[in-house]
Design a protein around this motif. Sequence first.
Motif, short mmCIF file in Angstrom:
data_model
loop_
_atom_site.label_atom_id
_atom_site.label_comp_id
_atom_site.label_asym_id
_atom_site.label_seq_id
_atom_site.Cartn_x
_atom_site.Cartn_y
_atom_site.Cartn_z
N ARG A 112 0.85 -1.21 0.00
CA ARG A 112 0.00 0.00 0.00
C ARG A 112 0.88 1.26 0.00
N GLN A 113 1.94 1.23 0.80
CA GLN A 113 2.86 2.37 0.85
C GLN A 113 3.58 2.56 -0.49
N ALA A 114 3.99 1.46 -1.12
CA ALA A 114 4.68 1.55 -2.42
C ALA A 114 3.74 2.10 -3.50
N ARG A 115 2.50 1.64 -3.49
CA ARG A 115 1.54 2.14 -4.47
C ARG A 115 1.25 3.62 -4.24
N ALA A 116 1.11 4.01 -2.99
CA ALA A 116 0.86 5.42 -2.67
C ALA A 116 2.04 6.28 -3.12
N ALA A 117 3.25 5.78 -2.93
CA ALA A 117 4.44 6.53 -3.34
C ALA A 117 4.46 6.71 -4.85
N GLU A 118 4.06 5.67 -5.60
CA GLU A 118 4.00 5.78 -7.06
C GLU A 118 2.97 6.82 -7.48
N GLY A 119 1.83 6.82 -6.82
CA GLY A 119 0.80 7.82 -7.11
C GLY A 119 1.30 9.22 -6.81
N GLU A 120 2.00 9.36 -5.70
CA GLU A 120 2.56 10.67 -5.34
C GLU A 120 3.56 11.13 -6.39
N ARG A 121 4.42 10.21 -6.85
CA ARG A 121 5.40 10.58 -7.89
C ARG A 121 4.71 11.03 -9.17
N LEU A 122 3.66 10.32 -9.55
CA LEU A 122 2.94 10.69 -10.76
C LEU A 122 2.29 12.05 -10.61
N PHE A 123 1.57 12.26 -9.53
CA PHE A 123 0.82 13.49 -9.35
C PHE A 123 1.69 14.66 -8.90
N ALA A 124 2.93 14.40 -8.53
CA ALA A 124 3.85 15.47 -8.14
C ALA A 124 4.13 16.41 -9.32
N GLU A 125 3.86 15.93 -10.53
CA GLU A 125 4.06 16.76 -11.72
C GLU A 125 3.04 17.90 -11.79
N LEU A 126 2.00 17.82 -10.97
CA LEU A 126 0.95 18.84 -10.96
C LEU A 126 1.16 19.80 -9.80
N SER A 127 0.70 21.02 -9.98
CA SER A 127 0.72 21.98 -8.87
C SER A 127 -0.32 21.55 -7.83
N ALA A 128 -0.22 22.12 -6.65
CA ALA A 128 -1.19 21.80 -5.59
C ALA A 128 -2.61 22.15 -6.04
#
Length: 135
Positions: free
Chosen positions: A104-120
Amino acid sequence: MEDESLLEAFWAVTRRLRHRTRVALEPWNISPSQSRALGVLMEHGEMRLSALAEHLRIAPRSATEVVDDLQARDLVERRPDPADRRATLVALTAHGTATGRTIRQARAAEGERLFAELSAADRAELARILRKLRD
């Protein structure tokens, strides 16, 4: 034409996230369906195989295969259902719970990396739009 390009963009992002998730799961040698089964059991606790199949939206026979694979790896166990001697429950083992948390933590980290390309602000707007479409 505009709807088509939006649809294609959505599917491309979905494929990208699915690929990144598959790569993230490689250290555990676990399939996406096995990962989803662990997640369902973590969220809902032990359940009958038929209920797990419903949560995963797969045929009971396919759920049996997923559980067989998880059981062979000591991630889940089958237990008799105290409410019905003929039925069996599927439950996480301690190893399955620990593995599920790590995945779950690894999947969340991948999602964070993907969405980090977007502004808040873009992330908040995308979350709002996706929730609206989901509901």
